[in-house]
Design a protein around this motif. Structure first.
Motif, PDB file in Angstrom:
ATOM      1  N   GLU A 159       0.828  -1.207   0.000  1.00 49.81           N
ATOM      2  CA  GLU A 159       0.000   0.000   0.000  1.00 49.81           C
ATOM      3  C   GLU A 159       0.863   1.259   0.000  1.00 49.81           C
ATOM      4  OE1 GLU A 159      -3.947  -1.781   2.270  1.00 49.81           O
ATOM      5  OE2 GLU A 159      -2.466  -0.628   3.422  1.00 49.81           O
ATOM      6  N   ALA A 160       1.989   1.218   0.735  1.00 49.66           N
ATOM      7  CA  ALA A 160       2.886   2.383   0.768  1.00 49.66           C
ATOM      8  C   ALA A 160       3.469   2.660  -0.613  1.00 49.66           C
ATOM      9  CB  ALA A 160       4.007   2.148   1.785  1.00 49.66           C
ATOM     10  N   ILE A 161       3.816   1.614  -1.342  1.00 45.75           N
ATOM     11  CA  ILE A 161       4.357   1.797  -2.695  1.00 45.75           C
ATOM     12  C   ILE A 161       3.303   2.422  -3.604  1.00 45.75           C
ATOM     13  CG2 ILE A 161       5.109   0.549  -4.762  1.00 45.75           C
ATOM     14  CD1 ILE A 161       6.594  -1.383  -2.905  1.00 45.75           C
ATOM     15  N   LEU A 162       2.063   1.987  -3.466  1.00 44.39           N
ATOM     16  CA  LEU A 162       0.988   2.576  -4.277  1.00 44.39           C
ATOM     17  C   LEU A 162       0.807   4.053  -3.934  1.00 44.39           C
ATOM     18  CD1 LEU A 162      -1.604  -0.342  -4.144  1.00 44.39           C
ATOM     19  CD2 LEU A 162       0.037   0.199  -5.963  1.00 44.39           C
ATOM     20  N   GLY A 163       0.906   4.386  -2.654  1.00 43.73           N
ATOM     21  CA  GLY A 163       0.830   5.787  -2.254  1.00 43.73           C
ATOM     22  C   GLY A 163       1.992   6.584  -2.814  1.00 43.73           C
ATOM     23  N   ALA A 164       3.178   5.964  -2.840  1.00 41.99           N
ATOM     24  CA  ALA A 164       4.356   6.641  -3.380  1.00 41.99           C
ATOM     25  C   ALA A 164       4.206   6.893  -4.884  1.00 41.99           C
ATOM     26  CB  ALA A 164       5.603   5.793  -3.106  1.00 41.99           C
ATOM     27  N   ILE A 165       3.646   5.918  -5.592  1.00 39.71           N
ATOM     28  CA  ILE A 165       3.428   6.094  -7.038  1.00 39.71           C
ATOM     29  C   ILE A 165       2.437   7.228  -7.276  1.00 39.71           C
ATOM     30  CG2 ILE A 165       2.510   5.007  -9.134  1.00 39.71           C
ATOM     31  CD1 ILE A 165       3.481   2.323  -7.975  1.00 39.71           C
ATOM     32  N   PHE A 166       1.383   7.295  -6.472  1.00 41.97           N
ATOM     33  CA  PHE A 166       0.389   8.355  -6.603  1.00 41.97           C
ATOM     34  C   PHE A 166       1.036   9.729  -6.432  1.00 41.97           C
ATOM     35  CE2 PHE A 166      -2.620  11.242  -4.463  1.00 41.97           C
ATOM     36  CZ  PHE A 166      -3.609  11.321  -5.438  1.00 41.97           C
ATOM     37  N   LEU A 167       1.899   9.878  -5.434  1.00 37.44           N
ATOM     38  CA  LEU A 167       2.579  11.156  -5.223  1.00 37.44           C
ATOM     39  C   LEU A 167       3.606  11.438  -6.318  1.00 37.44           C
ATOM     40  CD1 LEU A 167       3.217  11.153  -1.359  1.00 37.44           C
ATOM     41  CD2 LEU A 167       1.433  12.366  -2.627  1.00 37.44           C
ATOM     42  N   ALA A 178      -1.135   6.828 -13.100  1.00 40.40           N
ATOM     43  CA  ALA A 178       0.013   5.925 -12.989  1.00 40.40           C
ATOM     44  C   ALA A 178      -0.229   4.870 -11.918  1.00 40.40           C
ATOM     45  CB  ALA A 178       1.275   6.726 -12.663  1.00 40.40           C
ATOM     46  N   ALA A 179      -0.784   5.301 -10.782  1.00 36.35           N
ATOM     47  CA  ALA A 179      -1.076   4.346  -9.712  1.00 36.35           C
ATOM     48  C   ALA A 179      -2.123   3.338 -10.154  1.00 36.35           C
ATOM     49  CB  ALA A 179      -1.549   5.091  -8.467  1.00 36.35           C
ATOM     50  N   LYS A 180      -3.164   3.797 -10.853  1.00 35.96           N
ATOM     51  CA  LYS A 180      -4.218   2.890 -11.301  1.00 35.96           C
ATOM     52  C   LYS A 180      -3.686   1.888 -12.319  1.00 35.96           C
ATOM     53  CE  LYS A 180      -9.006   2.668 -12.869  1.00 35.96           C
ATOM     54  NZ  LYS A 180      -8.768   1.526 -13.776  1.00 35.96           N
ATOM     55  N   ALA A 181      -2.768   2.308 -13.174  1.00 34.53           N
ATOM     56  CA  ALA A 181      -2.202   1.384 -14.155  1.00 34.53           C
ATOM     57  C   ALA A 181      -1.477   0.233 -13.462  1.00 34.53           C
ATOM     58  CB  ALA A 181      -1.243   2.132 -15.086  1.00 34.53           C
ATOM     59  N   VAL A 182      -0.725   0.549 -12.397  1.00 34.32           N
ATOM     60  CA  VAL A 182      -0.041  -0.488 -11.631  1.00 34.32           C
ATOM     61  C   VAL A 182      -1.053  -1.384 -10.929  1.00 34.32           C
ATOM     62  CG1 VAL A 182       1.470  -0.905  -9.650  1.00 34.32           C
ATOM     63  CG2 VAL A 182       2.065   0.852 -11.328  1.00 34.32           C
ATOM     64  N   ILE A 183      -2.065  -0.783 -10.330  1.00 31.94           N
ATOM     65  CA  ILE A 183      -3.085  -1.536  -9.601  1.00 31.94           C
ATOM     66  C   ILE A 183      -3.870  -2.439 -10.539  1.00 31.94           C
ATOM     67  CG2 ILE A 183      -5.256  -1.299  -8.310  1.00 31.94           C
ATOM     68  CD1 ILE A 183      -3.953   1.295  -7.099  1.00 31.94           C
TER      69      ILE A 183
END
Length: 265
Positions: free
Chosen positions: A150-158, A164-169
């Protein structure tokens, strides 16, 4: 040999003898080189413009310094994950009602799913952990892996925004991928893992009806999980009926896809 030569030779011998232990000591104290983060970025599917964000996302509170730990990023990433998966389900299932969407969302963003994604990314080898966490198996701790995911997803969002975050998710938490990963286990095992992940008691199974002759019986069995409507299964043995009951409950809760229904659509 002169006294000076003897002193020099003795001095050289002492220095050489002292230097070897010091060199060995320095070698022992040399920090272990961490794997290249570019490999992790490749597995995640995102190249960071700000690598400090990724480093923070990999830092447990036991090893945090001035840069801080992943806790705030985890808070943010949890919300980004929920939004992105809800967004995807809403678009992919236009006929699903709110209850169905909620059940599917719960199945996809649960802690076990996050830990599995982090393990697939091989996050554990990159974690910054304190000594106690390292010795306690922190690199393979499911709770830590879920938090870091979850922290990595938050980091991608920032680092690059929601798209970009949604593409990874979308790649990591796709409904199809999650279903395939679950179906590698039998329904009873999958149901038990889901219940345990929720902190609920182990599922139980009750015979509702037994019919047919002794040589060809038919069993109707309920799979029961506290607080959830039972799943009903029918089979020629108790074992088969229990598996079908567990499968029915998993499908109704949105954790497994209903293959029969999907084939009719």
């Amino acid at each position: 040999m002169s006294a000076a030569d003897g002193a020099g030779g003795a001095g050289t011998g002492i220095d050489a003898g002292a230097e070897a232990p010091r060199s060995a000591s320095r070698a022992r104290r040399a920090p272990r080189r961490r794997p290249d983060l570019s490999l992790l970025e490749e597995r995640i599917g995102h190249r960071f413009a700000d690598h400090g964000l990724l480093t923070r996302a990999l830092t447990h509170v036991s090893a945090a310094s001035g840069a801080g730990s992943y806790q705030r990023l985890e808070f943010l990433g949890d919300r980004v994950l929920g939004l992105a998966v809800a967004d995807g389900l809403y678009a992919a299932l236009p006929r699903a009602d709110e209850g169905d969407l909620s059940r599917r969302l719960s199945g996809l963003v649960r802690r076990e799913s996050c830990a599995a994604v982090a393990a697939a990314w091989d996050v554990g080898t990159h974690l910054h952990l304190g000594g106690g966490e390292v010795h306690g198996g922190g690199r393979h701790n499911a709770a830590i892996l879920a938090d870091v995911c979850e922290a990595i997803l938050g980091a991608i969002f920032l680092d690059a925004g929601y798209a970009a975050a949604k593409a990874v998710i979308d790649r990591a938490f796709a409904a199809g991928d999650q279903t395939e990963g679950t179906r590698s286990r039998d329904p009873k095992s999958a149901l038990q893992e889901w219940a345990q992940g929720k902190g609920w008691p182990t599922p139980t199974y009750a015979v509702v009806e037994r019919a047919g002759p002794d040589h060809a019986p038919s069993f109707r069995i309920e799979a029961r999980v506290a607080g959830v409507e039972p799943g009903l299964g029918v089979g020629g043995s108790k074992r088969l009926a229990e598996q079908e009951a567990a499968r029915a409950l998993l499908i109704r809760e949105g954790l497994w896809a209903d293959d029969a229904a999907a084939a009719q659509e």
